[in-house]
Each structure stands twice: as structure tokens, then as C-alpha cells.
Scaffold this active site. Structure first.
Site, PDB file in Angstrom:
ATOM      1  N   SER A   1       8.207  -9.607  -3.845  1.00  0.00           N
ATOM      2  CA  SER A   1       8.783  -8.284  -3.611  1.00  0.00           C
ATOM      3  C   SER A   1       9.287  -8.239  -2.183  1.00  0.00           C
ATOM      4  O   SER A   1       8.749  -8.940  -1.309  1.00  0.00           O
ATOM      5  CB  SER A   1       7.724  -7.191  -3.808  1.00  0.00           C
ATOM      6  OG  SER A   1       8.189  -5.931  -3.326  1.00  0.00           O
TER       7      SER A   1
ATOM      8  N   TYR B   1      -0.578  -4.272  -1.714  1.00  0.00           N
ATOM      9  CA  TYR B   1       0.583  -4.757  -2.453  1.00  0.00           C
ATOM     10  C   TYR B   1       1.407  -5.725  -1.608  1.00  0.00           C
ATOM     11  O   TYR B   1       1.791  -6.816  -2.061  1.00  0.00           O
ATOM     12  CB  TYR B   1       1.448  -3.576  -2.895  1.00  0.00           C
ATOM     13  CG  TYR B   1       2.635  -3.953  -3.732  1.00  0.00           C
ATOM     14  CD1 TYR B   1       2.468  -4.404  -5.044  1.00  0.00           C
ATOM     15  CD2 TYR B   1       3.932  -3.858  -3.227  1.00  0.00           C
ATOM     16  CE1 TYR B   1       3.569  -4.750  -5.819  1.00  0.00           C
ATOM     17  CE2 TYR B   1       5.029  -4.191  -3.996  1.00  0.00           C
ATOM     18  CZ  TYR B   1       4.845  -4.643  -5.295  1.00  0.00           C
ATOM     19  OH  TYR B   1       5.940  -4.993  -6.059  1.00  0.00           O
TER      20      TYR B   1
END
Length: 263
Positions: free
Chosen positions: A156, A169
Site C-alpha cells: 500500500s 497498517y
């Protein structure tokens, strides 16, 4: 003189996709299936997985799998390989993204259990699937290019520019970015390529269910094209990486030149 490379058609792909019953994983499955590939959807949610296979059609198969379980991943890989004959593509899309600041507004520390859960599923689960898929691929005959398989993991842009509340995350996705090159180097001797895709703000069903003004705010910072990314664009990049035998050890950003602000 340059050696001639033989590009395999997508119809020759036998793919495993984790998180395959929704979002980027399901879009990738659909893209490959529509082009004649054989695809196994690995997902922890049996009901969603069976529904996804019915919707996707084609030569698709579902296996209930917890990506953090060595036995479940290993058993599902073996079962699919016996059914399909070989596995030459593994795409890891399984992941979660709860947000929590390191300290909340009252000064309380973030949950350590939640941090461990995010990194366990996103990073450790991705490594678990990758290593076992590599073991399966390495035992297969190489193709005309000397290749035995391709592993594509989902990172990501948060792995580069994590936002407020994204410590867990961002750390998990940075870990995926960090392991891509060394894993590619590890597996070069057995003809397995390893790459990662780092998506930006993608128009997955979960995000598209948000109010229009939220979607507009997320799109506003994207330089061009000024919109959410399409799951189909992620899927098309997976297919390109699978077929382009010189892409190896790379993390490719798919984000419209977006660099995430703090929040």
C-alpha cells in the site's frame, strides 16, 4: 543477439488469490477467469467465498483458508495443485485496516493486541502464503523461460506515507515492501519472481459504500486522474506482471501520483 522470450497466455495461468472473495482479490479473479485462467479463491469467510465462486463462474474454486494457518494454507495449496496440475501465480490480497492512534485523546495507549492482529494477518499471513506457494512452485517443472511461478503481494502507499492512525497498517505494508526484493533474490535460483503492488485509494466495494463527499475528499488529493483507482486497474497490473518475465523484485505504486498527507 537477444534471446527470444516466450510469453505465456493468461489462459495458461493457474492462480491462487487470497482475500479472493471481495475487493481487489475478487476483481483480480474475475479478470483472470474472463481470460481463461484457472483460479482458486482463498478466503476465511466460507459463505462469501462460495458466493464469489458462483458469481465469478469460469474455472474457479473456493478454499476456506486462514492465511495465518500453516496447515490450512498448505492443505489448500496441495488440493488446488492436484486439481489444476500446477500453480504458477500466487496473489495475496487478504488484509485488514483498522485505524487507531498511538495515544487516543485521553492519553490511553493503542491496543497492542490490535497491532499484533493487523501485522499478523497483513504481513505474517502474506509471508506464510508466499513461502508455502514458493515451496509448491519450486517442485514444478520450469516453463520455456525457466520460470516456475510468480508471487505478487499487496502492499500500500501507506507503507511509504502512513497517515495518522495507521501505525499498524503502515508497518504491515512497509514490511511487505521490505521483503519483496530479498524474497525475489532468495527465489531467483528456482525461477520464481516476486513483486508487490502498492495501491493508493481504490474504489473497492467497501470504499464505494461511503458517502459521496467522503469519496470526493479521498479523490481530491490524487494529481491525475483525479478519481479513485479501479479494482480492474489493479487486476490488469497483476496480469501484466504475471506475463512480463523481466519484472522482478519490484514494488509498483498504483496511485495516480498520490502522496498521502498526514490525515
Amino acid at each position: 543477439m537477444m534471446s527470444e522470450q516466450t510469453t505465456l497466455p493468461l489462459s495458461s495461468i493457474t492462480a491462487v488469490i487470497t482475500g479472493g472473495s471481495s475487493g481487489l482479490g475478487f476483481a483480480t479473479a474475475q479478470h483472470l477467469l474472463q481470460r481463461g485462467a484457472t483460479v482458486a479463491l482463498f478466503d476465511i469467510d466460507r459463505e462469501k467465498g462460495e458466493k464469489a465462486v458462483r458469481e465469478a463462474g469460469g474455472n474457479s474454486h473456493f478454499y476456506p483458508v486462514n492465511v495465518c494457518s500453516e496447515d490450512e494454507v498448505s492443505d489448500a495449496l496441495q488440493a488446488f495443485r492436484e486439481k489444476a496440475g500446477r500453480i504458477n501465480l500466487c496473489v495475496s490480497c487478504a488484509g485488514i485496516a483498522p485505524a487507531a492512534r498511538t495515544l487516543d485523546k485521553s492519553g490511553n495507549a493503542a491496543s497492542f493486541d490490535q497491532f499484533r492482529k493487523v501485522t499478523d494477518i497483513n504481513l505474517n499471513g502474506t509471508f506464510n502464503v508466499s513461502r508455502l506457494a514458493a515451496q509448491t512452485m519450486a517442485a514444478q517443472e520450469a516453463d520455456e523461460n525457466g520460470e516456475r511461478g510468480v508471487i505478487i503481494n499487496t502492499a500500500s502507499i501507506a507503507g511509504y506515507e502512513g497517515q495518522t492512525g495507521q501505525t499498524a497498517y503502515a508497518a504491515s505494508k512497509a514490511g511487505i515492501i521490505g521483503m519483496t526484493l530479498p524474497m525475489a533474490r532468495d527465489l531467483a535460483a528456482v525461477g520464481i519472481r516476486v513483486n508487490a503492488i502498492a495501491p493508493g485509494v481504490m474504489g473497492t466495494p467497501m470504499l464505494l459504500a461511503m458517502p459521496e463527499h467522503v469519496q470526493a475528499a479521498l479523490s481530491a488529493n490524487v494529481p491525475f486522474p483525479k478519481r479513485l483507482g479501479l479494482p480492474e486497474e489493479f487486476a490488469a497490473l497483476v496480469a501484466h506482471i504475471a506475463l512480463n518475465t523481466y519484472i522482478n523484485g519490484e514494488t509498483i505504486r498504483l496511485d495516480g501520483a498520490l502522496r498521502m498527507p498526514p490525515k
